[in-house]
Every structure is written in C-alpha cells, then in structure tokens.
Design an enzyme around this catalytic site. Structure first.
Site, PDB file in Angstrom:
ATOM      1  N   HIS A  18       0.854  -1.205   0.000  1.00 58.44           N
ATOM      2  CA  HIS A  18       0.000   0.000   0.000  1.00 58.44           C
ATOM      3  C   HIS A  18       0.888   1.253   0.000  1.00 58.44           C
ATOM      4  O   HIS A  18       0.657   2.199  -0.756  1.00 58.44           O
ATOM      5  CB  HIS A  18      -0.878   0.054   1.259  1.00 58.44           C
ATOM      6  CG  HIS A  18      -1.912  -1.028   1.369  1.00 58.44           C
ATOM      7  ND1 HIS A  18      -2.014  -1.862   2.457  1.00 58.44           N
ATOM      8  CD2 HIS A  18      -2.926  -1.395   0.532  1.00 58.44           C
ATOM      9  CE1 HIS A  18      -3.043  -2.688   2.295  1.00 58.44           C
ATOM     10  NE2 HIS A  18      -3.602  -2.440   1.136  1.00 58.44           N
ATOM     11  N   LYS A  42     -16.355  -7.334   5.810  1.00 51.13           N
ATOM     12  CA  LYS A  42     -15.136  -8.100   5.509  1.00 51.13           C
ATOM     13  C   LYS A  42     -14.550  -8.741   6.772  1.00 51.13           C
ATOM     14  O   LYS A  42     -13.536  -9.427   6.704  1.00 51.13           O
ATOM     15  CB  LYS A  42     -14.089  -7.176   4.883  1.00 51.13           C
ATOM     16  CG  LYS A  42     -14.159  -7.114   3.370  1.00 51.13           C
ATOM     17  CD  LYS A  42     -12.823  -6.707   2.792  1.00 51.13           C
ATOM     18  CE  LYS A  42     -12.724  -7.005   1.316  1.00 51.13           C
ATOM     19  NZ  LYS A  42     -11.419  -6.607   0.770  1.00 51.13           N
ATOM     20  N   ARG A  91      -2.316  -6.160  -8.398  1.00 45.85           N
ATOM     21  CA  ARG A  91      -1.282  -7.173  -8.188  1.00 45.85           C
ATOM     22  C   ARG A  91      -1.309  -8.111  -9.383  1.00 45.85           C
ATOM     23  O   ARG A  91      -1.917  -7.789 -10.394  1.00 45.85           O
ATOM     24  CB  ARG A  91      -1.560  -7.924  -6.881  1.00 45.85           C
ATOM     25  CG  ARG A  91      -1.192  -7.083  -5.688  1.00 45.85           C
ATOM     26  CD  ARG A  91      -1.751  -7.624  -4.425  1.00 45.85           C
ATOM     27  NE  ARG A  91      -3.182  -7.382  -4.398  1.00 45.85           N
ATOM     28  CZ  ARG A  91      -3.885  -7.245  -3.295  1.00 45.85           C
ATOM     29  NH1 ARG A  91      -3.294  -7.335  -2.128  1.00 45.85           N
ATOM     30  NH2 ARG A  91      -5.173  -7.017  -3.338  1.00 45.85           N
ATOM     31  N   SER A 129      -2.639  -7.860   2.758  1.00 42.88           N
ATOM     32  CA  SER A 129      -2.828  -7.815   4.211  1.00 42.88           C
ATOM     33  C   SER A 129      -3.110  -9.220   4.742  1.00 42.88           C
ATOM     34  O   SER A 129      -2.665  -9.574   5.836  1.00 42.88           O
ATOM     35  CB  SER A 129      -3.998  -6.890   4.562  1.00 42.88           C
ATOM     36  OG  SER A 129      -3.752  -5.592   4.101  1.00 42.88           O
TER      37      SER A 129
HETATM   38  P1  ADP Z   1      -9.816  -3.823  -0.433  1.00 40.03           P
HETATM   39  O1  ADP Z   1     -10.661  -4.279   0.695  1.00 40.03           O
HETATM   40  O2  ADP Z   1     -10.382  -2.686  -1.215  1.00 40.03           O
HETATM   41  O3  ADP Z   1      -9.275  -4.940  -1.314  1.00 40.03           O
HETATM   42  P2  ADP Z   1      -7.100  -3.500   0.456  1.00 40.03           P
HETATM   43  O4  ADP Z   1      -6.654  -2.698   1.605  1.00 40.03           O
HETATM   44  O5  ADP Z   1      -6.844  -4.977   0.503  1.00 40.03           O
HETATM   45  O6  ADP Z   1      -8.598  -3.159   0.324  1.00 40.03           O
HETATM   46  O7  ADP Z   1      -6.470  -2.949  -0.882  1.00 40.03           O
HETATM   47  C1  ADP Z   1      -6.714  -1.646  -1.345  1.00 40.03           C
HETATM   48  C2  ADP Z   1      -6.181  -1.505  -2.759  1.00 40.03           C
HETATM   49  O8  ADP Z   1      -4.786  -1.681  -2.765  1.00 40.03           O
HETATM   50  C3  ADP Z   1      -6.714  -2.502  -3.790  1.00 40.03           C
HETATM   51  O9  ADP Z   1      -6.801  -1.826  -5.038  1.00 40.03           O
HETATM   52  C4  ADP Z   1      -5.656  -3.558  -3.853  1.00 40.03           C
HETATM   53  O10 ADP Z   1      -5.661  -4.223  -5.095  1.00 40.03           O
HETATM   54  C5  ADP Z   1      -4.425  -2.691  -3.697  1.00 40.03           C
HETATM   55  N1  ADP Z   1      -3.278  -3.396  -3.149  1.00 40.03           N
HETATM   56  C6  ADP Z   1      -3.134  -3.933  -1.911  1.00 40.03           C
HETATM   57  N2  ADP Z   1      -1.916  -4.487  -1.761  1.00 40.03           N
HETATM   58  C7  ADP Z   1      -1.281  -4.293  -2.946  1.00 40.03           C
HETATM   59  C8  ADP Z   1       0.005  -4.648  -3.449  1.00 40.03           C
HETATM   60  N3  ADP Z   1       0.863  -5.340  -2.725  1.00 40.03           N
HETATM   61  N4  ADP Z   1       0.303  -4.267  -4.690  1.00 40.03           N
HETATM   62  C9  ADP Z   1      -0.587  -3.598  -5.458  1.00 40.03           C
HETATM   63  N5  ADP Z   1      -1.806  -3.241  -5.057  1.00 40.03           N
HETATM   64  C10 ADP Z   1      -2.156  -3.590  -3.826  1.00 40.03           C
END
Ligand code: ADP
Length: 174
Positions: A18, A42, A91, A129
C-alpha cells in the site's frame, strides 16, 4: 489547480505494498486521500479506528497525504472530497476482474471521476494484508512486509492470541 486522488481500501493492516503505491501516486497528485473503509462485512482483524491510526502513522507527516475513515458510497465520498480520480493497485492477475467491475460501475454513476490503476514495485506484487496476517499468526517474520508500527501491533495481537490458545489447550489436557 490542485489535483486530488482518493485511494480507498480496508488496510487491515496497511502494508509496504500500500505504501509503495501511495508514494508513487503522491509523485503524480498534489493531494492523495487515503480512505480507510469501515467495511465490517469483511470481518477485519482491526477496528476501523486502529486501521486508521496505523495508516496515519505509516504515511508520516507529508501534508499532501490525508488519511480518513469512510462509510458511504465511495464515489460520493470522492466527490465530496474534491477528488478527480480513484486510485487502485493491481497485483498479479488476481485483482483484475473485480477491479474492472468496480471501475466500470463507478464510471457509470459518475463518468467525470476516472479510476487509475498502478502496479507496485516487483517486491510487493504478491503482498496482501491477508498474507501478512497469516505469517504473523504463526510468529513468522513480517518486518520486510509492513512498516515498524504495524509489525509491533501484529506481534502484540498474535502473542496475546497464542498465549490464550496455549492456556486453553493446557486446560483441556487436564
Ligand atoms: P480492499 O478491501 O479494497 O481490497 P485493500 O486494503 O486490501 O482493500 O487494498 C486496497 C487496494 O490496494 C486494492 O486496489 C488492492 O488491489 C491494492 N493493493 C493492496 N496491496 C497491494 C500490493 N501489494 N500491490 C498492489 N496493489 C495492492
């Protein structure tokens, strides 16, 4: 004109993946609003306020980065905050279908707000995460995956859980 983009997510907890994206967007946008979703459906490990605090601590003191909580339709929240774009990360292929669906739905509601995708550094392309929480739950090393404040918080969470699990196992063995 100040260009603002909004980066929404659950951030349960915020990872170096992030943060990598936030830094990259900050190089393009004057203002990046990191929007932490309450997202109770979630079943997050950390309550919204804690996720917010960890994210705030991790992004540091850059006045061009704001970290806020939100609990409404994202596109409405983005407009209220004067954002011209929704920022999302991609990703490996796993994110694509879901992200495309959301982006096109948001465009249908408000075509003036674009969704912009960015790839993270190759080091974080598989980082999530969920993976971080899984590793931490077994006492594995996460220092290369999350900022120091989050590592500390995870250690405290899972130390407590392991201790109470051990106590329960001892009790049932008697
Ligand atoms: P959500 O519940 O919206 O998936 P996240 O906190 O898991 O929330 O992720 C928020 C955004 O960040 C999403 O667009 C996710 O694809 C992106 N994201 C999370 N980790 C990574 C990473 N390691 N590389 C690229 N994008 C990421």
């Amino acid at each position: 004109m100040r260009r603002s983009g909004i980066y929404p997510g659950t951030f349960d907890p915020i990872t170096n993946g992030h943060l990598d994206l936030i830094r990259r967007w900050r190089a393009v946008f004057d203002r990046v609003v990191v929007a932490v979703a309450r997202n109770p459906q979630k079943g997050p490990l950390y309550p919204a306020k804690e996720r917010l605090a960890m994210a705030r601590d991790a992004v540091g003191g850059d006045p061009g980065i704001e970290v806020v909580l939100f609990d409404e339709l994202l596109i409405d929240f983005a407009r209220k905050h004067g954002c011209i774009a929704i920022l999302r990360g991609l990703r490996a292929v796993s994110d694509f279908e879901y992200e495309l669906q959301i982006a096109l739905t948001n465009r249908q509601m408000h075509p003036e707000i674009e969704t912009i995708f960015l790839a993270p550094s190759i080091h974080y392309i598989y980082l999530s995460s969920s993976i971080v929480k899984e590793i931490a739950s077994y006492g594995g090393p996460v220092s290369a995956l999350v900022p120091p404040g989050v590592e500390k918080r995870l250690r405290a969470t899972f130390c407590k859980r392991t201790a109470s699990r051990n106590l329960k196992m001892k009790g049932s063995a008697r």
